[in-house]
Motif scaffolding. Structure first.
Motif, PDB file in Angstrom:
ATOM      1  N   CYS A 213       0.942  -0.966  -0.135  1.00  0.00           N
ATOM      2  CA  CYS A 213       0.457  -0.032  -0.328  1.00  0.00           C
ATOM      3  C   CYS A 213       1.206   0.667   0.166  1.00  0.00           C
ATOM      4  O   CYS A 213       2.006   1.078   0.098  1.00  0.00           O
ATOM      5  CB  CYS A 213      -1.161  -0.531   0.820  1.00  0.00           C
TER       6      CYS A 213
ATOM      7  N   PHE B 102       0.410   3.688   1.781  1.00  0.00           N
ATOM      8  CA  PHE B 102       0.874   4.112   3.571  1.00  0.00           C
ATOM      9  C   PHE B 102       2.320   4.216   3.721  1.00  0.00           C
ATOM     10  O   PHE B 102       2.781   4.980   4.178  1.00  0.00           O
ATOM     11  CB  PHE B 102      -0.298   4.322   4.506  1.00  0.00           C
TER      12      PHE B 102
ATOM     13  N   GLU C  69     -11.133   1.361   4.845  1.00  0.00           N
ATOM     14  CA  GLU C  69     -10.222   1.902   5.143  1.00  0.00           C
ATOM     15  C   GLU C  69      -9.763   2.507   6.203  1.00  0.00           C
ATOM     16  O   GLU C  69     -10.516   3.177   6.353  1.00  0.00           O
ATOM     17  CB  GLU C  69      -9.716   2.712   3.600  1.00  0.00           C
TER      18      GLU C  69
ATOM     19  N   GLY D   9      -2.581  -3.335   2.420  1.00  0.00           N
ATOM     20  CA  GLY D   9      -3.318  -2.643   2.804  1.00  0.00           C
ATOM     21  C   GLY D   9      -4.615  -3.067   3.626  1.00  0.00           C
ATOM     22  O   GLY D   9      -4.442  -4.483   4.170  1.00  0.00           O
ATOM     23  N   GLU D  10      -5.764  -3.165   3.478  1.00  0.00           N
ATOM     24  CA  GLU D  10      -6.808  -3.360   4.555  1.00  0.00           C
ATOM     25  C   GLU D  10      -8.108  -4.282   3.794  1.00  0.00           C
ATOM     26  O   GLU D  10      -8.920  -4.396   4.242  1.00  0.00           O
ATOM     27  CB  GLU D  10      -7.498  -3.139   5.551  1.00  0.00           C
TER      28      GLU D  10
ATOM     29  N   CYS E 131      -7.822   4.883  -4.303  1.00  0.00           N
ATOM     30  CA  CYS E 131      -6.913   3.438  -2.864  1.00  0.00           C
ATOM     31  C   CYS E 131      -6.863   2.378  -4.084  1.00  0.00           C
ATOM     32  O   CYS E 131      -7.942   2.243  -4.017  1.00  0.00           O
ATOM     33  CB  CYS E 131      -7.609   3.684  -1.712  1.00  0.00           C
TER      34      CYS E 131
ATOM     35  N   GLU F 124      -8.548  -0.928  -1.752  1.00  0.00           N
ATOM     36  CA  GLU F 124      -9.941  -0.861  -1.561  1.00  0.00           C
ATOM     37  C   GLU F 124     -11.352  -0.717  -2.295  1.00  0.00           C
ATOM     38  O   GLU F 124     -11.573  -1.299  -3.071  1.00  0.00           O
ATOM     39  CB  GLU F 124     -10.613   0.355  -0.302  1.00  0.00           C
TER      40      GLU F 124
END
Lengths: 365, 300
Positions: free
Chosen positions: A79, A81, A209, A270-271, A298, A301
């Motif tokens: 990701c 982030f 997210e 990520g998630e 994103c 997602e």
């Protein structure tokens, strides 16, 4: 050393107390406002996602408030982030050359306990572990509180918001484990008016997210707005669970990943797996609808979005996807939410009618 | 005879020849979808959300074209390459999207590639034929084609060179890259791409490159570092919504500013017009020419 970090919803309190326990003086930036966002957007790359912009705005305002040491979660994986801090550091160094910027890798808990934190704050690893223990207890208290306040909002919104302020003060004042235990009881007593919920209430599961789900400024206070409409929001994401996951002691995740396997065979980072797994759990537990919230463009997602749409077809549960960026207007969002809730109500009423057995409708009472 | 379809998009532009030879050697019929055009793109737009980047939209269109013609679509899931470097969330997720899109129309062959490129292909072959010796022979004969990268032939006379910095699936796709390459060539430039460089340079982890855990972004960044003082200008093609590019592109543009190398960022999506791109490239070539007069040492 004046320490600052970006806001992270209600869990900001837990992180603040954690750093104070390590002996830091925490200077929180002012609460995020339009100015935060416009400052962040001004210095950010054009195509980056929303959390970057808000956190950067937080950092700039923290510098203005007098902070000189900044913390940011990091950890480069799939990701984006994990890469935020490279660019944020260069941008912040241009603004203030004397700032110390510490990226904290999320995926190396041992380095965090034994090297990074002892070096920065000159404390022993034992104290770091003690503080992490406290952080877990504190964030768990906040998770509990958020659950209670979500229920209370459905019963009486005004009373809930009054008690919410009071409860937040209690949480901020709890600085050791004993006080946390006491605070838990006090908060439970505060919200005891919402213990039993009416049966025919509309339930909505919130997935997406993590930053967008937890930070009220980023998600335009979606939980509160839904509460105002009399909708019970279910939200299983919290800092407590995230830290547990990072310490490899969150066993629920295995179950969630297993549930997501039907739609996503491999984690896209990520998630996304978490989102899909949670959504499926919510549907199994009988929610009326799912709201999927994520920053515009994103990557993980957007993959989860495709899976959720398939899920929506499979289980015939309505799903609303909200992709948020700095231009999203609160009014526009509210209109979409209202329309979505109207749909849920209609679907629920139709189901209620069809569930009544034919024979009972025919026989006169 | 079983027909295997390979979409002419995304990874096809790097591994396509290898895959074609591999499956032909195994004795299967290969159907490669036609080059990307407007219709294929429009088909793809129906199946993914509008925020996803252009190459993924395009590959969905190709899958749509193939799904009723073939028995199986070969679409490996690239998770990790080059010792623990990730590809990108969308490349990992594209197989799941394709699975949802295709439904029961045909099968999807998607070996998971986690640092085991050859093993994954071997397993796929084994699953199809059940004859390990045949698979190994086919792999052996196909391996030479792995290093066949598409390259642009440059003219002999010493023209100014420009670096086209983009992923292989953007640059070699007829729908995205062809117009841009043609525009630059008609402006009188020689074009360098990262495919011209040896693997050693592309995979190096010196300097900032070691922080980049996306395999293709690291290649781009290394190519940028290698060429930054050897070319007259750099053009970075980014598809809108590409996450890794949005970060690394920013870092590269900042560094290009420091090096005083002209840097053009072209952001493309399905609405990008050919004329708009031409105008920007012409303006950019003007800037390079002016810059070039002050820096005569930039000749090849």
């Amino acid at each position: 050393m004046k320490v600052a970090f970006p806001y992270f919803g209600y869990d900001t309190i837990a992180l603040k107390n954690f750093l104070e326990m390590l002996g830091a003086e925490v200077v929180l930036p002012p609460l995020p406002t339009e100015r935060t966002l416009s400052l962040g957007t001004k210095y950010s790359p054009e195509l980056i996602c929303l959390p970057f912009k808000i956190t950067l705005g937080n950092f700039i305002e923290a510098l203005e408030a007098g902070a000189d040491t900044l913390f940011m979660a990091a950890g480069a994986r799939k990701c984006r982030f994990g890469y935020y801090h490279f660019i944020q550091e260069t941008i912040l160094k241009q603004i203030d050359n004397n700032v110390d910027f510490y990226p904290i890798s999320q995926y190396t808990p041992f380095e965090f306990i034994f090297q990074k934190m002892p070096k920065i704050f000159s404390v022993s690893p034992a104290r770091v572990m003690k503080s992490i223990n406290f952080l877990l207890a504190h964030s768990r208290l906040i998770e509990n509180f958020r659950k209670l306040v979500r229920q209370a909002r459905v019963i009486d919104f005004t009373l809930a918001s009054i008690h919410e302020k009071h409860a937040l003060e209690i949480i901020a004042d709890a600085i050791n484990l004993m006080q946390i235990r006491k605070a838990r009881k006090e908060i439970k007593a505060l919200f005891n008016f919402a213990d039993d919920l009416p049966e025919n209430i509309i339930k909505v599961g919130l997935v997406g997210e993590i930053y967008l789900m937890l930070e009220p400024f980023a998600n335009h206070d979606i939980e509160k707005e839904l509460g105002k409409m009399g909708v019970l929001v279910l939200n299983n994401r919290s800092l407590y669970r995230h830290i547990k996951h990072l310490l490899h002691i969150d066993f629920d995740r295995i179950k969630l990943n297993h549930r997501a396997y039907k739609y996503l065979k491999e984690s896209p980072g990520g998630e996304a797996l978490n989102t899909v797994g949670e959504a499926r759990t919510f549907i199994k537990n009988g929610v009326d609808g799912i709201i999927h919230i994520f920053p515009f463009t994103c990557m993980p997602e957007n993959i989860a979005l495709e899976a959720l749409q398939k899920m929506s077809d499979d289980y015939s549960v309505p799903i609303l996807s909200l992709s948020i960026d700095e231009h999203t207007s609160k009014i526009g969002l509210l209109t979409r939410l209202e329309a979505f809730i109207d749909i849920l109500k209609r679907v629920k009423n139709q189901k209620a009618v069809s569930r009544v057995p034919r024979s009972s409708l025919l026989t006169p009472h | 005879m079983i027909k295997i379809g390979i979409p002419r998009a995304l990874f096809y532009f790097r591994y396509g020849e290898f895959w074609q030879h591999f499956f032909r050697n195994l004795g299967y019929e290969i159907v490669v979808s036609p080059s990307t055009n407007k219709q294929i793109l429009e088909q793809g737009l129906k199946y993914v959300s509008s925020e996803i980047c252009l190459p993924v939209k395009i590959i969905c269109g190709h899958i749509e074209v193939l799904k009723n013609q073939v028995d199986a679509i070969f679409l490996p899931r690239f998770v990790e390459l080059n010792h623990g470097l990730y590809t990108c969330p969308k490349m990992i997720g594209i197989v799941d999207i394709a699975q949802i899109q295709v439904g029961n129309a045909c099968e999807i062959l998607s070996p998971k590639i986690k640092d085991n490129f050859m093993l994954a292909h071997f397993q796929t072959g084994l699953k199809l034929t059940g004859n390990p010796i045949k698979v190994i022979k086919a792999l052996n004969r196909a391996i030479p084609y792995l290093s066949h990268h598409k390259k642009l032939s440059n003219s002999e006379d010493h023209k100014q060179r420009i670096l086209l910095l983009s992923h292989f699936y953007n640059l070699w796709d007829d729908f995205i890259g062809k117009d841009i390459i043609n525009s630059f060539q008609s402006c009188g430039f020689d074009i360098a791409t990262k495919e011209d460089l040896p693997d050693k340079v592309l995979k190096s982890d010196k300097g900032f490159a070691k922080n980049i855990r996306w395999v293709y972004e690291r290649e781009l960044y290394n190519a940028f570092q290698y060429y930054s003082d050897k070319v007259a200008g750099i053009c970075n093609i980014i598809s809108f919504g590409c996450g890794p590019d949005s970060l690394i592109g920013e870092i590269m543009s900042k560094q290009a500013n420091e090096y005083k190398t002209p840097f053009l960022q072209l952001i493309i999506d399905e609405h990008t017009s050919k004329t708009g791109i031409n105008t920007r490239i012409e303006a950019f070539s003007e800037i390079i020419n002016r810059n070039y007069q002050s820096k005569p040492y930039l000749t090849k």
